[in-house]
Design a protein around this motif. Structure first.
Motif, PDB file in Angstrom:
ATOM      1  N   ALA A  20       0.826  -1.206   0.000  1.00 13.58           N
ATOM      2  CA  ALA A  20       0.000   0.000   0.000  1.00 13.58           C
ATOM      3  C   ALA A  20       0.866   1.264   0.000  1.00 13.58           C
ATOM      4  O   ALA A  20       0.740   2.120   0.877  1.00 13.58           O
ATOM      5  CB  ALA A  20      -0.931  -0.015   1.205  1.00 13.58           C
ATOM      6  N   TYR A  22       0.785   3.880  -1.826  1.00 16.12           N
ATOM      7  CA  TYR A  22       0.105   5.118  -2.209  1.00 16.12           C
ATOM      8  C   TYR A  22      -0.846   5.603  -1.122  1.00 16.12           C
ATOM      9  O   TYR A  22      -0.861   6.779  -0.784  1.00 16.12           O
ATOM     10  CB  TYR A  22      -0.623   4.934  -3.547  1.00 16.12           C
ATOM     11  CG  TYR A  22       0.335   4.429  -4.600  1.00 16.12           C
ATOM     12  CD1 TYR A  22       1.297   5.277  -5.137  1.00 16.12           C
ATOM     13  CD2 TYR A  22       0.324   3.104  -4.993  1.00 16.12           C
ATOM     14  CE1 TYR A  22       2.225   4.806  -6.064  1.00 16.12           C
ATOM     15  CE2 TYR A  22       1.241   2.632  -5.913  1.00 16.12           C
ATOM     16  CZ  TYR A  22       2.191   3.483  -6.444  1.00 16.12           C
ATOM     17  OH  TYR A  22       3.107   3.021  -7.346  1.00 16.12           O
ATOM     18  N   SER A  23      -1.642   4.718  -0.564  1.00 16.25           N
ATOM     19  CA  SER A  23      -2.611   5.123   0.450  1.00 16.25           C
ATOM     20  C   SER A  23      -2.104   4.895   1.871  1.00 16.25           C
ATOM     21  O   SER A  23      -2.555   5.556   2.798  1.00 16.25           O
ATOM     22  CB  SER A  23      -3.917   4.337   0.269  1.00 16.25           C
ATOM     23  OG  SER A  23      -3.728   2.983   0.654  1.00 16.25           O
ATOM     24  N   GLY A  24      -1.215   3.917   2.052  1.00 16.40           N
ATOM     25  CA  GLY A  24      -0.784   3.541   3.395  1.00 16.40           C
ATOM     26  C   GLY A  24      -1.872   2.817   4.183  1.00 16.40           C
ATOM     27  O   GLY A  24      -1.703   2.517   5.357  1.00 16.40           O
ATOM     28  N   PHE A  25      -2.999   2.513   3.523  1.00 14.43           N
ATOM     29  CA  PHE A  25      -4.153   1.880   4.167  1.00 14.43           C
ATOM     30  C   PHE A  25      -4.028   0.372   4.018  1.00 14.43           C
ATOM     31  O   PHE A  25      -4.478  -0.220   3.048  1.00 14.43           O
ATOM     32  CB  PHE A  25      -5.457   2.390   3.524  1.00 14.43           C
ATOM     33  CG  PHE A  25      -6.689   2.055   4.294  1.00 14.43           C
ATOM     34  CD1 PHE A  25      -7.086   2.843   5.360  1.00 14.43           C
ATOM     35  CD2 PHE A  25      -7.462   0.962   3.953  1.00 14.43           C
ATOM     36  CE1 PHE A  25      -8.237   2.546   6.077  1.00 14.43           C
ATOM     37  CE2 PHE A  25      -8.616   0.654   4.653  1.00 14.43           C
ATOM     38  CZ  PHE A  25      -9.004   1.450   5.718  1.00 14.43           C
ATOM     39  N   ARG A  26      -3.394  -0.255   4.983  1.00 14.50           N
ATOM     40  CA  ARG A  26      -3.096  -1.682   4.902  1.00 14.50           C
ATOM     41  C   ARG A  26      -4.313  -2.512   5.295  1.00 14.50           C
ATOM     42  O   ARG A  26      -4.917  -2.280   6.331  1.00 14.50           O
ATOM     43  CB  ARG A  26      -1.901  -2.000   5.780  1.00 14.50           C
ATOM     44  CG  ARG A  26      -0.662  -1.195   5.375  1.00 14.50           C
ATOM     45  CD  ARG A  26       0.453  -1.333   6.372  1.00 14.50           C
ATOM     46  NE  ARG A  26       1.046  -2.649   6.319  1.00 14.50           N
ATOM     47  CZ  ARG A  26       1.976  -3.047   5.443  1.00 14.50           C
ATOM     48  NH1 ARG A  26       2.404  -2.223   4.538  1.00 14.50           N
ATOM     49  NH2 ARG A  26       2.451  -4.263   5.487  1.00 14.50           N
ATOM     50  N   GLU A  45      -1.860  -2.438  -4.076  1.00 13.94           N
ATOM     51  CA  GLU A  45      -2.107  -1.214  -4.839  1.00 13.94           C
ATOM     52  C   GLU A  45      -1.244  -1.184  -6.084  1.00 13.94           C
ATOM     53  O   GLU A  45      -0.275  -1.941  -6.213  1.00 13.94           O
ATOM     54  CB  GLU A  45      -1.810   0.016  -3.980  1.00 13.94           C
ATOM     55  CG  GLU A  45      -2.760   0.178  -2.827  1.00 13.94           C
ATOM     56  CD  GLU A  45      -2.491   1.413  -1.992  1.00 13.94           C
ATOM     57  OE1 GLU A  45      -3.393   1.805  -1.249  1.00 13.94           O
ATOM     58  OE2 GLU A  45      -1.380   1.982  -2.056  1.00 13.94           O
ATOM     59  N   LEU A  49      -4.680   2.894 -10.737  1.00 19.62           N
ATOM     60  CA  LEU A  49      -5.650   2.515  -9.700  1.00 19.62           C
ATOM     61  C   LEU A  49      -6.522   1.324 -10.066  1.00 19.62           C
ATOM     62  O   LEU A  49      -6.800   0.465  -9.245  1.00 19.62           O
ATOM     63  CB  LEU A  49      -6.533   3.716  -9.350  1.00 19.62           C
ATOM     64  CG  LEU A  49      -7.525   3.515  -8.212  1.00 19.62           C
ATOM     65  CD1 LEU A  49      -6.820   3.091  -6.928  1.00 19.62           C
ATOM     66  CD2 LEU A  49      -8.327   4.777  -7.995  1.00 19.62           C
ATOM     67  N   CYS A  54      -8.320  -5.508  -3.847  1.00 17.15           N
ATOM     68  CA  CYS A  54      -8.655  -5.537  -2.422  1.00 17.15           C
ATOM     69  C   CYS A  54      -8.245  -6.876  -1.804  1.00 17.15           C
ATOM     70  O   CYS A  54      -8.248  -7.916  -2.476  1.00 17.15           O
ATOM     71  CB  CYS A  54     -10.159  -5.348  -2.231  1.00 17.15           C
ATOM     72  SG  CYS A  54     -10.787  -3.739  -2.701  1.00 17.15           S
ATOM     73  N   THR A  80     -12.381   3.659   9.062  1.00 15.24           N
ATOM     74  CA  THR A  80     -12.609   4.667   8.041  1.00 15.24           C
ATOM     75  C   THR A  80     -13.614   5.658   8.612  1.00 15.24           C
ATOM     76  O   THR A  80     -14.718   5.252   8.995  1.00 15.24           O
ATOM     77  CB  THR A  80     -13.177   4.031   6.754  1.00 15.24           C
ATOM     78  OG1 THR A  80     -12.289   2.990   6.329  1.00 15.24           O
ATOM     79  CG2 THR A  80     -13.308   5.057   5.650  1.00 15.24           C
ATOM     80  N   THR A  85     -14.142  -0.565   9.131  1.00 16.95           N
ATOM     81  CA  THR A  85     -14.175  -0.630   7.675  1.00 16.95           C
ATOM     82  C   THR A  85     -14.773  -1.950   7.224  1.00 16.95           C
ATOM     83  O   THR A  85     -14.243  -3.020   7.524  1.00 16.95           O
ATOM     84  CB  THR A  85     -12.750  -0.483   7.091  1.00 16.95           C
ATOM     85  OG1 THR A  85     -12.220   0.775   7.511  1.00 16.95           O
ATOM     86  CG2 THR A  85     -12.760  -0.556   5.579  1.00 16.95           C
ATOM     87  N   CYS A  88     -15.849  -3.303   0.491  1.00 18.90           N
ATOM     88  CA  CYS A  88     -16.459  -2.429  -0.512  1.00 18.90           C
ATOM     89  C   CYS A  88     -17.533  -3.204  -1.289  1.00 18.90           C
ATOM     90  O   CYS A  88     -17.662  -4.422  -1.163  1.00 18.90           O
ATOM     91  CB  CYS A  88     -15.392  -1.893  -1.469  1.00 18.90           C
ATOM     92  SG  CYS A  88     -14.708  -3.118  -2.611  1.00 18.90           S
TER      93      CYS A  88
END
Length: 130
Positions: A20, A22-26, A45, A49, A54, A80, A85, A88
């Protein structure tokens, strides 16, 4: 409907392997299959994009590659907007296709908070096979 500790631990371990930059959202996920296997997936990632994947779908696809179907899905990710979270919409739809509306989904934080629901509750009107 709490997830068992082994599945949460597997998802947390997969989270540590997430890519991750780019977002750092592991995020990490684990699936228990109908064969009793625990398979994992991690967020991957990409600078393009649309090529990212996921953690949940990676784990769900791994169940198909293993010749099985998911019976339980667990996601471990940071909160989130202050909330746990959940998967999606795309991940929920893939889970519905492969596991059906009674598939149990648990979302957990790295700190150990968790929420569980069935796909029937999370995606009540999602498209289904006939």
């Amino acid at each position: 409907m709490a997830a068992d500790d082994a599945l949460i631990a597997a998802a947390a371990q997969a989270r540590e392997r997430a890519y991750a930059p780019y977002s750092g959202f592991r995020m990490g996920a684990a699936v228990r299959t109908d064969a009793g296997e625990v398979l994992t997936g991690a967020l991957v990632e990409n600078v393009s994009l649309g090529l990212a994947m996921c953690a949940e779908r990676a784990a769900l696809f791994a169940s198909v590659a293993a010749g099985a179907r998911p019976e339980r899905l667990v996601l471990v990710a940071p909160r989130t907007d202050g909330r746990i979270t959940m998967p999606c919409g795309a991940c929920l739809q893939v889970a519905l296709e492969l596991g059906g509306p009674d598939l149990e989904v648990t979302a957990a934080t790295p700190e150990g908070d968790e929420e569980s629901a069935t796909l029937r509750d999370l995606l009540p009107r999602g498209p289904r096979k006939g």
